[in-house]
Design a protein around this motif. Structure first.
Motif, PDB file in Angstrom:
ATOM      1  N   THR A  82     -49.289 -78.409  99.501  1.00 22.02           N
ATOM      2  CA  THR A  82     -49.181 -79.225  98.363  1.00 22.02           C
ATOM      3  C   THR A  82     -49.847 -78.773  97.064  1.00 22.02           C
ATOM      4  OG1 THR A  82     -50.895 -80.760  98.858  1.00 22.02           O
ATOM      5  CG2 THR A  82     -48.566 -81.026  99.786  1.00 22.02           C
ATOM      6  N   ALA A  83     -51.130 -78.477  97.181  1.00 22.04           N
ATOM      7  CA  ALA A  83     -51.840 -77.941  96.029  1.00 22.04           C
ATOM      8  C   ALA A  83     -51.059 -76.779  95.364  1.00 22.04           C
ATOM      9  CB  ALA A  83     -53.287 -77.884  96.522  1.00 22.04           C
ATOM     10  N   TYR A  84     -50.591 -75.852  96.230  1.00 23.27           N
ATOM     11  CA  TYR A  84     -49.804 -74.636  95.950  1.00 23.27           C
ATOM     12  C   TYR A  84     -48.635 -74.942  94.939  1.00 23.27           C
ATOM     13  CZ  TYR A  84     -46.438 -70.686  96.307  1.00 23.27           C
ATOM     14  OH  TYR A  84     -45.661 -69.666  96.128  1.00 23.27           O
ATOM     15  N   LEU A  85     -47.977 -75.933  95.614  1.00 26.56           N
ATOM     16  CA  LEU A  85     -46.491 -76.355  94.956  1.00 26.56           C
ATOM     17  C   LEU A  85     -46.654 -77.304  93.576  1.00 26.56           C
ATOM     18  CD1 LEU A  85     -44.756 -77.844  97.966  1.00 26.56           C
ATOM     19  CD2 LEU A  85     -44.254 -75.674  96.868  1.00 26.56           C
ATOM     20  N   ARG A  86     -48.036 -77.566  93.517  1.00 30.35           N
ATOM     21  CA  ARG A  86     -48.318 -78.399  92.069  1.00 30.35           C
ATOM     22  C   ARG A  86     -49.020 -77.399  91.289  1.00 30.35           C
ATOM     23  NH1 ARG A  86     -51.227 -83.851  94.488  1.00 30.35           N
ATOM     24  NH2 ARG A  86     -51.618 -82.388  95.872  1.00 30.35           N
ATOM     25  N   GLY A  87     -49.353 -76.080  91.780  1.00 28.58           N
ATOM     26  CA  GLY A  87     -50.116 -74.967  90.648  1.00 28.58           C
ATOM     27  C   GLY A  87     -51.491 -75.265  90.658  1.00 28.58           C
ATOM     28  N   LYS A  88     -52.215 -76.019  91.646  1.00 32.17           N
ATOM     29  CA  LYS A  88     -53.390 -76.250  91.692  1.00 32.17           C
ATOM     30  C   LYS A  88     -53.998 -75.141  92.639  1.00 32.17           C
ATOM     31  CE  LYS A  88     -53.459 -81.052  90.997  1.00 32.17           C
ATOM     32  NZ  LYS A  88     -53.825 -82.504  91.311  1.00 32.17           N
ATOM     33  N   TYR A  89     -54.028 -73.709  92.075  1.00 32.48           N
ATOM     34  CA  TYR A  89     -54.369 -72.488  92.926  1.00 32.48           C
ATOM     35  C   TYR A  89     -55.805 -72.493  93.399  1.00 32.48           C
ATOM     36  CZ  TYR A  89     -49.805 -71.258  91.093  1.00 32.48           C
ATOM     37  OH  TYR A  89     -48.474 -71.482  90.722  1.00 32.48           O
ATOM     38  N   VAL A  90     -56.831 -73.040  92.529  1.00 27.67           N
ATOM     39  CA  VAL A  90     -58.176 -72.996  92.826  1.00 27.67           C
ATOM     40  C   VAL A  90     -58.617 -73.928  94.048  1.00 27.67           C
ATOM     41  CG1 VAL A  90     -60.307 -73.565  92.008  1.00 27.67           C
ATOM     42  CG2 VAL A  90     -58.839 -72.358  90.492  1.00 27.67           C
ATOM     43  N   GLU A  91     -57.731 -75.044  94.149  1.00 24.62           N
ATOM     44  CA  GLU A  91     -58.021 -76.120  94.933  1.00 24.62           C
ATOM     45  C   GLU A  91     -57.170 -75.286  96.336  1.00 24.62           C
ATOM     46  OE1 GLU A  91     -56.129 -80.541  95.997  1.00 24.62           O
ATOM     47  OE2 GLU A  91     -56.584 -79.830  93.957  1.00 24.62           O
ATOM     48  N   ALA A  92     -56.112 -74.973  96.274  1.00 25.50           N
ATOM     49  CA  ALA A  92     -55.202 -74.522  97.403  1.00 25.50           C
ATOM     50  C   ALA A  92     -55.801 -73.422  98.154  1.00 25.50           C
ATOM     51  CB  ALA A  92     -53.869 -73.941  96.705  1.00 25.50           C
ATOM     52  N   ILE A  93     -56.599 -72.454  97.564  1.00 32.51           N
ATOM     53  CA  ILE A  93     -56.903 -71.229  98.246  1.00 32.51           C
ATOM     54  C   ILE A  93     -58.156 -71.555  99.305  1.00 32.51           C
ATOM     55  CG2 ILE A  93     -58.753 -69.340  98.079  1.00 32.51           C
ATOM     56  CD1 ILE A  93     -57.552 -68.694  95.131  1.00 32.51           C
ATOM     57  N   PRO A  94     -59.134 -72.289  99.204  1.00 33.20           N
ATOM     58  CA  PRO A  94     -59.867 -72.486 100.326  1.00 33.20           C
ATOM     59  C   PRO A  94     -59.249 -73.320 101.278  1.00 33.20           C
ATOM     60  CG  PRO A  94     -60.531 -74.078  98.601  1.00 33.20           C
ATOM     61  CD  PRO A  94     -59.750 -73.021  98.042  1.00 33.20           C
ATOM     62  N   LEU A  95     -58.345 -74.093 101.222  1.00 26.19           N
ATOM     63  CA  LEU A  95     -57.572 -75.105 102.128  1.00 26.19           C
ATOM     64  C   LEU A  95     -56.627 -74.020 102.943  1.00 26.19           C
ATOM     65  CD1 LEU A  95     -56.386 -77.972  99.742  1.00 26.19           C
ATOM     66  CD2 LEU A  95     -58.185 -78.032 101.677  1.00 26.19           C
ATOM     67  N   LEU A  96     -56.128 -73.032 102.336  1.00 25.47           N
ATOM     68  CA  LEU A  96     -55.115 -72.042 102.946  1.00 25.47           C
ATOM     69  C   LEU A  96     -56.069 -71.119 104.033  1.00 25.47           C
ATOM     70  CD1 LEU A  96     -52.347 -71.365 100.339  1.00 25.47           C
ATOM     71  CD2 LEU A  96     -52.252 -72.899 102.198  1.00 25.47           C
ATOM     72  N   GLU A  97     -56.933 -70.703 103.364  1.00 22.47           N
ATOM     73  CA  GLU A  97     -57.977 -69.827 104.182  1.00 22.47           C
ATOM     74  C   GLU A  97     -58.664 -70.716 105.509  1.00 22.47           C
ATOM     75  OE1 GLU A  97     -60.768 -68.659 101.136  1.00 22.47           O
ATOM     76  OE2 GLU A  97     -59.627 -66.763 100.394  1.00 22.47           O
ATOM     77  N   ALA A  98     -58.757 -71.873 105.029  1.00 23.11           N
ATOM     78  CA  ALA A  98     -59.315 -72.562 106.483  1.00 23.11           C
ATOM     79  C   ALA A  98     -58.086 -72.865 107.550  1.00 23.11           C
ATOM     80  CB  ALA A  98     -59.795 -74.164 106.036  1.00 23.11           C
ATOM     81  N   ASN A  99     -57.095 -73.081 106.880  1.00 25.48           N
ATOM     82  CA  ASN A  99     -55.848 -72.955 107.891  1.00 25.48           C
ATOM     83  C   ASN A  99     -55.806 -71.823 108.449  1.00 25.48           C
ATOM     84  OD1 ASN A  99     -52.360 -72.448 107.793  1.00 25.48           O
ATOM     85  ND2 ASN A  99     -53.212 -74.355 108.909  1.00 25.48           N
ATOM     86  N   VAL A 100     -55.666 -70.713 107.912  1.00 26.10           N
ATOM     87  CA  VAL A 100     -55.690 -69.412 108.658  1.00 26.10           C
ATOM     88  C   VAL A 100     -56.564 -69.363 109.725  1.00 26.10           C
ATOM     89  CG1 VAL A 100     -55.876 -67.039 108.325  1.00 26.10           C
ATOM     90  CG2 VAL A 100     -54.480 -68.362 106.474  1.00 26.10           C
ATOM     91  N   ASP A 101     -57.913 -69.551 109.636  1.00 31.20           N
ATOM     92  CA  ASP A 101     -59.068 -69.352 110.356  1.00 31.20           C
ATOM     93  C   ASP A 101     -58.825 -70.286 111.543  1.00 31.20           C
ATOM     94  OD1 ASP A 101     -60.306 -67.717 108.619  1.00 31.20           O
ATOM     95  OD2 ASP A 101     -61.734 -69.334 107.892  1.00 31.20           O
TER      96      ASP A 101
END
Length: 421
Positions: free
Chosen positions: A102-121
Motif C-alpha cells: 500500500t505504501a508503494y501504491l501511494r508513492g511512499k517509497y521510503v516507508e515501503a522499502i523496509p516493509l518490503l525487505e522485511a516481507n522478503v526475509d
C-alpha cells in the motif's frame, strides 16, 4: 449459518472466511468484506487458529482493490497486533508485505522499502517465493524511480529467480515494466519495447483468465437455470397428463383443463423466449465489457510508452544523436494493421461514431478522422503525436483544419463537437 451460533457450529468462523476468500477470488469485493467481517465476530477453535488473520487479510486486500488504502492498512496492522499464535511470524511477514504494497501504491517509497525487505526475509524463511517475487519486483521499481539503477538491476535479477522458483507469473507484469525502464536508461531501446510488450501480454493473460472464470461462473448459473426450467417443464407435463386423465372421468371439466393447458403453454413459451433474450443481452454485455478492457489497455499502452519516451528524452535527449531520438519515438507509432485493430475496438464501444462523423464532415482526410477518434478517447496532443508518428505542431495543424471546416469561432471548444457527434 446465520441461524446457528458458533457455540453449536464451532467451524463457523472457518467457513465464513472461506466464503469471503471465494468472493474475493471472483472479484466481488463487497461480499468478500461482508463475510470476512462476519467471520471476525465468531470464535475460533484451536484447529483453525489463524483464521481471523486470514479474514483480516482478505478485507485488507479487498480494500486495496477498491482503492481505500487507509482502510487496508488498518486491517493489516490488526494482523500485527495478533501476537501469541504459533504462526505469528508467518502472518507478520505477510502483513508487513501488504503494508509495503500500500505504501508503494501511494508513492511512499521510503516507508515501503523496509516493509518490503522485511516481507522478503520472512517469506524466504518459509520458502514462499511468490511473496519474494512480488516484493522484490516492487523494490526494483522503487530503486529505479529513485534513480539507483544498480540496485534496481540487482532486485530485478533476484525477483526473476524467485519467479522461476515459485512458478507464479503474476509478478512478471511489474517486473517486465522495470526491465523496460532499466534497458531504456541503458540505451537499449529495442529491448525496452520487447519488455513493455511482454508486460502488456502478461496483464492480458491474467485479465483473460479472470474473464474466463467469470464467463464460466455465468455458464454455471445458466446451467442451473436450465435445470430448473427442465424441472418446471417436467412438472407441467405431469400436470397436463393428470388433467387429461380427469377429462376422461369428468367431461364437464374439459373446457377448464383445455384453458389451463393453453394458458400454461403460452406462459412458458413467453418465459423461454424472454430467457433467450436475456441470455443474448448478457452475452452482448460480456463482449462489450471485453472490448472496453481491450480498448483501455490499447490507450493505456499508448500513454505509458509516450510517458517513457518523454522521460527518457528529457533525461538523455541532450546527449543522444537525432537517430537515437527517432528510434525512441518509433516504438510508440502504430502500424496500419494496429490502426485496423484499434478501429474495430473503437466501433464496438462507440457504435456508429465514425459513420456519423463522415456524414457530418464528409471531406475529412484519414489523418483528420484519426485525430477525431483519438480526441474521443481524450488523448493529449503529445499522445496523439506519438501515436500518429508526427509532431505536436502537426497535430495542432490538423486540429486547425478541422475547426476551419466546421467554421468554429475562436471561443468554441473542438471537444464539444467531438462529444456531440
Amino acid at each position: 449459518m446465520t441461524k446457528i451460533s458458533d457455540k453449536h457450529f464451532p467451524e463457523k468462523a472457518y467457513f465464513l472466511t472461506q466464503i469471503g476468500e471465494a468472493y474475493y477470488y471472483f472479484g466481488d469485493y463487497k461480499n468478500a468484506i461482508s463475510f470476512s467481517r462476519e467471520a471476525l465476530t465468531a470464535n475460533v477453535i484451536q484447529e483453525h487458529r489463524g483464521v481471523h488473520n486470514t479474514a483480516l487479510n482478505t478485507i485488507g486486500l479487498s480494500y486495496i482493490k477498491t482503492g481505500f488504502m487507509e482502510s487496508a492498512d488498518y486491517y493489516f496492522k490488526r494482523i500485527l497486533q495478533n501476537v501469541g499464535i504459533d504462526d505469528y511470524n508467518v502472518w507478520k511477514g505477510i502483513a508487513l508485505g501488504d503494508l509495503g504494497h500500500t505504501a508503494y501504491l501511494r508513492g511512499k517509497y521510503v516507508e515501503a522499502i523496509p516493509l518490503l525487505e522485511a516481507n522478503v526475509d520472512q517469506a524466504v524463511l518459509i520458502s514462499d517465493y511468490s511473496q519474494v517475487a512480488r516484493s522484490r519486483a516492487m523494490l526494483a521499481d522503487i530503486h529505479f524511480r529513485q534513480n539507483n539503477i544498480a540496485k534496481a538491476e540487482k532486485e530485478m535479477h533476484l525477483a526473476r529467480e524467485a519467479v522461476a522458483r515459485c512458478g507464479n507469473d503474476k509478478p512478471l507484469e511489474l517486473l517486465y515494466q522495470v526491465y523496460g525502464k532499466v534497458h531504456a536508461a541503458r540505451g537499449h531501446f529495442a529491448l525496452t519495447n520487447v519488455y513493455l510488450d511482454s508486460a502488456a501480454r502478461i496483464r492480458n493473460i491474467f485479465e483473460q483468465d479472470f474473464n474466463s472464470i467469470q464467463m464460466l461462473r455465468a455458464g454455471e448459473k445458466a446451467q442451473i437455470q436450465a435445470h430448473r426450467s427442465a424441472m418446471e417443464r417436467i412438472a407441467t407435463e405431469k400436470q397436463i397428463k393428470t388433467l387429461e386423465r380427469n377429462i376422461l372421468l369428468i367431461l364437464v371439466l374439459l373446457l377448464v383443463v383445455v384453458a389451463l393447458y393453453f394458458y400454461k403453454t403460452h406462459y412458458y413459451k413467453n418465459r423461454e423466449k424472454q430467457r433467450a433474450i436475456n441470455d443474448q443481452l448478457a452475452k452482448a454485455e460480456q463482449e462489450l465489457n471485453f472490448a472496453s478492457i481491450q480498448l483501455e489497455e490499447f490507450t493505456r499502452s499508448i500513454s505509458e510508452k509516450t510517458q517513457l519516451v518523454e522521460e527518457l528524452s528529457a533525461r538523455y535527449g541532450m546527449n543522444e544523436s537525432e537517430e537515437t531520438v527517432q528510434e525512441l519515438q518509433n516504438i510508440t507509432i502504430l502500424t496500419d494493421e494496429q490502426w485496423e485493430y484499434f478501429r474495430s475496438l473503437f466501433e464496438k464501444i462507440h457504435v456508429g461514431y465514425l459513420s456519423r462523423l463522415r456524414e457530418k464532415l464528409p471531406g475529412l482526410t484519414p489523418a483528420e478522422t484519426r485525430f477525431m477518434a483519438l480526441a474521443k478517447l481524450n488523448l493529449t496532443y503529445k499522445e496523439m503525436a506519438s501515436t500518429l508518428g508526427i509532431s505536436v505542431q502537426s497535430v495542432r495543424v490538423i486540429r486547425h483544419r478541422i475547426r476551419k471546416k466546421l467554421n468554429l469561432p475562436e471561443e468554441s471548444d473542438l471537444r464539444d463537437v467531438v462529444t456531440t457527434i
